[in-house]
Design a protein around this motif. Structure first.
Motif, PDB file in Angstrom:
ATOM      1  N   LEU A   1      23.664  -9.224 -18.062  1.00  0.00           N
ATOM      2  CA  LEU A   1      22.692 -10.307 -18.182  1.00  0.00           C
ATOM      3  C   LEU A   1      23.011 -11.512 -17.294  1.00  0.00           C
ATOM      4  CD1 LEU A   1      22.227 -10.325 -22.082  1.00  0.00           C
ATOM      5  CD2 LEU A   1      20.771  -9.218 -20.389  1.00  0.00           C
ATOM      6  N   ASP A   2      24.111 -11.418 -16.505  1.00  0.00           N
ATOM      7  CA  ASP A   2      24.566 -12.591 -15.743  1.00  0.00           C
ATOM      8  C   ASP A   2      23.469 -13.302 -14.965  1.00  0.00           C
ATOM      9  OD1 ASP A   2      27.506 -12.867 -16.049  1.00  0.00           O
ATOM     10  OD2 ASP A   2      27.374 -10.735 -15.567  1.00  0.00           O
ATOM     11  N   GLU A   3      22.684 -12.517 -14.212  1.00  0.00           N
ATOM     12  CA  GLU A   3      21.729 -13.146 -13.292  1.00  0.00           C
ATOM     13  C   GLU A   3      20.572 -13.859 -13.998  1.00  0.00           C
ATOM     14  OE1 GLU A   3      19.025 -10.314 -11.324  1.00  0.00           O
ATOM     15  OE2 GLU A   3      20.427  -8.753 -11.940  1.00  0.00           O
ATOM     16  N   ILE A   4      20.331 -13.549 -15.283  1.00  0.00           N
ATOM     17  CA  ILE A   4      19.189 -14.189 -15.950  1.00  0.00           C
ATOM     18  C   ILE A   4      19.615 -15.153 -17.061  1.00  0.00           C
ATOM     19  CG2 ILE A   4      17.509 -12.363 -15.499  1.00  0.00           C
ATOM     20  CD1 ILE A   4      18.228 -11.611 -18.566  1.00  0.00           C
ATOM     21  N   LEU A   5      20.912 -15.369 -17.152  1.00  0.00           N
ATOM     22  CA  LEU A   5      21.470 -16.113 -18.286  1.00  0.00           C
ATOM     23  C   LEU A   5      20.864 -17.502 -18.484  1.00  0.00           C
ATOM     24  CD1 LEU A   5      23.476 -14.889 -20.106  1.00  0.00           C
ATOM     25  CD2 LEU A   5      25.313 -16.001 -18.848  1.00  0.00           C
ATOM     26  N   THR A   6      20.550 -18.189 -17.388  1.00  0.00           N
ATOM     27  CA  THR A   6      20.055 -19.556 -17.502  1.00  0.00           C
ATOM     28  C   THR A   6      18.532 -19.632 -17.355  1.00  0.00           C
ATOM     29  OG1 THR A   6      20.456 -19.868 -15.159  1.00  0.00           O
ATOM     30  CG2 THR A   6      22.191 -20.591 -16.659  1.00  0.00           C
ATOM     31  N   LYS A   7      17.885 -18.466 -17.322  1.00  0.00           N
ATOM     32  CA  LYS A   7      16.415 -18.464 -17.224  1.00  0.00           C
ATOM     33  C   LYS A   7      15.802 -18.601 -18.605  1.00  0.00           C
ATOM     34  CE  LYS A   7      15.391 -16.357 -12.893  1.00  0.00           C
ATOM     35  NZ  LYS A   7      15.964 -15.132 -12.343  1.00  0.00           N
ATOM     36  N   ARG A   8      14.684 -19.312 -18.689  1.00  0.00           N
ATOM     37  CA  ARG A   8      13.952 -19.376 -19.949  1.00  0.00           C
ATOM     38  C   ARG A   8      13.378 -17.996 -20.266  1.00  0.00           C
ATOM     39  NH1 ARG A   8      11.487 -25.124 -20.257  1.00  0.00           N
ATOM     40  NH2 ARG A   8      13.368 -26.288 -19.699  1.00  0.00           N
ATOM     41  N   ALA A   9      13.438 -17.635 -21.529  1.00  0.00           N
ATOM     42  CA  ALA A   9      13.046 -16.279 -21.934  1.00  0.00           C
ATOM     43  C   ALA A   9      11.617 -15.945 -21.530  1.00  0.00           C
ATOM     44  CB  ALA A   9      13.224 -16.130 -23.433  1.00  0.00           C
ATOM     45  N   LYS A  10      10.719 -16.956 -21.602  1.00  0.00           N
ATOM     46  CA  LYS A  10       9.309 -16.644 -21.347  1.00  0.00           C
ATOM     47  C   LYS A  10       9.026 -16.329 -19.874  1.00  0.00           C
ATOM     48  CE  LYS A  10       7.823 -21.432 -20.841  1.00  0.00           C
ATOM     49  NZ  LYS A  10       7.107 -22.553 -21.459  1.00  0.00           N
ATOM     50  N   THR A  11       9.970 -16.670 -18.999  1.00  0.00           N
ATOM     51  CA  THR A  11       9.738 -16.402 -17.579  1.00  0.00           C
ATOM     52  C   THR A  11      10.237 -15.026 -17.154  1.00  0.00           C
ATOM     53  OG1 THR A  11      11.863 -17.316 -16.881  1.00  0.00           O
ATOM     54  CG2 THR A  11      10.033 -18.869 -17.061  1.00  0.00           C
ATOM     55  N   LEU A  12      10.850 -14.280 -18.070  1.00  0.00           N
ATOM     56  CA  LEU A  12      11.417 -12.980 -17.707  1.00  0.00           C
ATOM     57  C   LEU A  12      10.343 -11.886 -17.666  1.00  0.00           C
ATOM     58  CD1 LEU A  12      14.567 -12.942 -20.026  1.00  0.00           C
ATOM     59  CD2 LEU A  12      14.479 -13.554 -17.604  1.00  0.00           C
ATOM     60  N   SER A  13      10.630 -10.813 -16.901  1.00  0.00           N
ATOM     61  CA  SER A  13       9.730  -9.662 -16.884  1.00  0.00           C
ATOM     62  C   SER A  13       9.817  -8.931 -18.223  1.00  0.00           C
ATOM     63  CB  SER A  13      10.148  -8.714 -15.769  1.00  0.00           C
ATOM     64  OG  SER A  13      11.385  -8.117 -16.111  1.00  0.00           O
ATOM     65  N   GLY A  14       8.830  -8.081 -18.475  1.00  0.00           N
ATOM     66  CA  GLY A  14       8.803  -7.334 -19.732  1.00  0.00           C
ATOM     67  C   GLY A  14      10.070  -6.518 -19.956  1.00  0.00           C
ATOM     68  N   GLY A  15      10.554  -5.888 -18.887  1.00  0.00           N
ATOM     69  CA  GLY A  15      11.749  -5.062 -19.000  1.00  0.00           C
ATOM     70  C   GLY A  15      12.967  -5.889 -19.386  1.00  0.00           C
ATOM     71  N   TRP A  16      13.107  -7.033 -18.728  1.00  0.00           N
ATOM     72  CA  TRP A  16      14.231  -7.925 -19.047  1.00  0.00           C
ATOM     73  C   TRP A  16      14.133  -8.458 -20.471  1.00  0.00           C
ATOM     74  CZ3 TRP A  16      18.805  -8.198 -17.270  1.00  0.00           C
ATOM     75  CH2 TRP A  16      19.089  -8.040 -15.917  1.00  0.00           C
ATOM     76  N   GLN A  17      12.913  -8.853 -20.861  1.00  0.00           N
ATOM     77  CA  GLN A  17      12.741  -9.379 -22.222  1.00  0.00           C
ATOM     78  C   GLN A  17      13.176  -8.348 -23.259  1.00  0.00           C
ATOM     79  OE1 GLN A  17       8.907 -11.018 -23.061  1.00  0.00           O
ATOM     80  NE2 GLN A  17       9.173 -12.724 -21.655  1.00  0.00           N
ATOM     81  N   ARG A  18      12.798  -7.104 -23.035  1.00  0.00           N
ATOM     82  CA  ARG A  18      13.155  -6.052 -23.978  1.00  0.00           C
ATOM     83  C   ARG A  18      14.660  -5.847 -24.023  1.00  0.00           C
ATOM     84  NH1 ARG A  18       9.296  -2.517 -25.703  1.00  0.00           N
ATOM     85  NH2 ARG A  18       7.878  -4.112 -24.999  1.00  0.00           N
ATOM     86  N   LYS A  19      15.273  -5.919 -22.830  1.00  0.00           N
ATOM     87  CA  LYS A  19      16.726  -5.761 -22.767  1.00  0.00           C
ATOM     88  C   LYS A  19      17.424  -6.871 -23.535  1.00  0.00           C
ATOM     89  CE  LYS A  19      19.371  -4.685 -18.813  1.00  0.00           C
ATOM     90  NZ  LYS A  19      19.426  -4.464 -17.350  1.00  0.00           N
ATOM     91  N   VAL A  20      16.941  -8.099 -23.319  1.00  0.00           N
ATOM     92  CA  VAL A  20      17.523  -9.247 -24.023  1.00  0.00           C
ATOM     93  C   VAL A  20      17.314  -9.084 -25.525  1.00  0.00           C
ATOM     94  CG1 VAL A  20      17.340 -11.736 -24.387  1.00  0.00           C
ATOM     95  CG2 VAL A  20      17.266 -10.815 -22.076  1.00  0.00           C
TER      96      VAL A  20
END
Ligand SMILES: Nc1ncnc2c1ncn2[C@@H]1O[C@H](COP(=O)(O)OP(=O)(O)O)[C@@H](O)[C@H]1O
Ligand SMILES: [Mg+2]
Lengths: 239, 244
Positions: free
Chosen positions: A122-141
């Motif tokens: 998750l390193d590369e998305i750690l500081t991104k707001r959850a709502k800005t993530l792609s569907g795949g990333w959101q599911r992973k998180v």
């Protein structure tokens, strides 16, 4: 060891019987798939097993505790990744992890969070707001978050719904990595997902648990050539 | 850290990161406070010592709106499903929502009074007291928001929320006294709690409660308790029925 037992588990919404007298026995460490078309009653079953909604009738025993008596103790040892992605939209990924660690009062939360960050890359998305993530990333998180309390029992409701092939295969790998350590109950309407991931499959149709077995057993029982045919044969029996 | 404070922290972050919430809860009331001091309006309502408490109340009506939106959003997203399967209890949710808005209320109060003092309001200990009293009053506006957010969808909160804003503007007496219209309108103002809220805060600031009637206190207390109880009852109910 048995992780989950249900006896005549039933949920009615007014006249609609969403789940009909289900008897289940799931072993500890097993990956059990509930397979069925939309509206079969999978989500309702999972919601009852995770203490979100009360059954109309029937019993649930989890880790030798009765849901009616020990619901808050049971909630400590399970976790769920709901069908729709469930993360706080304006919080960053890191903050989401910290928040859920707070919900479960995790003692060594720094270490646990770092472990999940590594495990799910998750390193590369750690500081991104959850709502800005792609569907795949959101599911992973969402799935990463559901491991925050080291659950003994994990419910994954349609974990790969709406994901593209690549994201789905990636999630399969992650789920396979969890196999054996945690008891996992996964719902899906993708036959190949149930067949390739799970130890046993329960097929639901119209609220009934029509049959249970390994994919091979189900193919043999229905005298069909492949799992897809077996599923169709079993699911239509429930109608 | 308790589950309640953990939840409040998350709610506060969601609110403070929504630019619209800052515009309406802080920028707009500040702008009105400043604007109305630019004209020499002869009516008493617009004197700083009267209008600053009015602006605080006006700001609270947006606290209701954004509390409602937050609750309604949480309710319809799967986020509450996840929390529903966790060991969080109903009291953690309700108190967590209320607690999360109190820092915003404090920020409002401090900023509004700061600007008022800069524009000529005399600084006194009464200001501190007024801030404390209005924090208590804000709990009524927050629970009204939780109630609205439990009853209607995210879309509906905009409509109901703006009704609360309008009611505060017209029935609190912030822009004009109720007897300037009289009749049924006057009765409505007396039945609704907003004029009582304003009389309480203005009285505290002036250290003069001659405008405050026993009826005001009774009306306010009834609303305060009733809305708080209703918000708890309906939130709990919806929390379960949404997940049914
Ligand atoms: N809250 C509810 N009120 C009324 N009916 C519901 C509710 N939730 C689910 N159902 C009905 O129960 C049945 C099973 O739904 P669900 O468990 O969501 O199925 P699945 O997850 O297998 O798609 C469906 O017919 C659905 O319409
Ligand atoms: Mg479902």
């Amino acid at each position: 060891m048995v992780a989950i037992v249900t006896r005549k588990l039933t949920k009615k919404f007014k006249d609609k019987v969403a789940v009909n007298e289900i008897d289940l026995k799931i072993k500890q460490g097993e990956l059990f798939a509930l397979l069925g078309v939309n509206g079969a009653g999978k989500t309702t079953t999972i919601k009852m097993l995770s203490g979100l909604i009360l059954p109309t009738s029937g019993d649930i025993v989890i880790d030798n505790m009765n849901m009616k008596k020990d619901i808050f103790k049971i909630k400590e040892i399970l976790n769920i990744s709901p069908q729709e992605t469930a993360i706080a939209p304006n919080l960053t990924v890191k903050e989401n992890l910290e928040f859920m660690a707070g919900v479960y009062r995790i003692k060594d939360k720094g270490n646990k969070i770092n472990e999940l960050i590594k495990q799910f890359k998750l390193d590369e998305i750690l500081t991104k707001r959850a709502k800005t993530l792609s569907g795949g990333w959101q599911r992973k998180v969402s799935i990463a978050i559901s491991l925050i309390n080291d659950p003994k029992i994990l419910f994954l409701d349609e974990p790969t719904l709406g994901l593209d092939v690549i994201a789905r295969k990636e999630l399969w790998k992650i789920i396979e990595g969890l196999k054996g350590k945690i008891t996992i109950i996964l719902t899906t309407h993708y036959m190949e997902e149930a067949e390739s991931l799970s130890d046993r499959i329960g097929i639901m149709a119209n609220g009934n648990l029509v049959d249970i077995g390994t994919s091979k057993e189900l193919i043999r029982k229905t005298k069909t050539k492949n799992f897809e045919d077996a599923f169709v044969s079993i699911a239509t029996r429930g109608e | 850290m308790t589950r309640m404070i953990n939840f409040a922290k998350r709610n506060f972050k969601e609110l403070i990161r929504d630019p619209l919430s800052l515009v309406f809860e802080i920028a707009l009331p500040l702008f009105l406070l400043f604007l109305f001091q630019q004209f020499d309006i002869p009516a008493d309502n617009y004197k700083l010592e009267n209008f600053t408490p009015s602006i605080i109340l006006f700001g609270f009506s947006f606290i209701t709106l954004f509390a409602a939106t937050l609750v309604a959003k949480d309710r319809t997203s799967s986020f509450l499903i996840r929390l529903g399967a966790s060991p969080m209890k109903s009291s953690d949710y309700i108190l967590g929502y209320i607690l999360s808005l109190l820092p915003m209320v404090l920020i409002q109060n401090v900023l509004f009074f700061l600007v008022a003092v800069i524009m000529g309001l005399e600084f006194s200990i009464s200001i501190i007291l007024t801030i404390l009293v209005s924090m208590v009053i804000s709990i009524f506006f927050i629970s009204l928001g939780i109630l609205i957010g439990s009853l209607v969808s995210e879309k509906g909160t905009g409509g109901l929320g703006s009704i609360v804003v309008q009611l505060v503007c017209f029935t609190s007496g912030m822009y004009f006294p109720k007897d300037s219209i009289g009749g049924v309108f006057e009765i409505i103002c007396e039945i609704l709690p907003f004029e009582a809220c304003l009389n309480i805060t203005q009285g505290t600031l002036h250290n003069d409660f001659s405008n405050l009637t026993p009826a005001d206190i009774v009306v306010f207390l009834i609303y305060f308790i009733a809305i708080l109880l209703l918000s708890i009852i309906f939130f709990k109910k919806r929390m379960i029925s949404d997940n049914k």
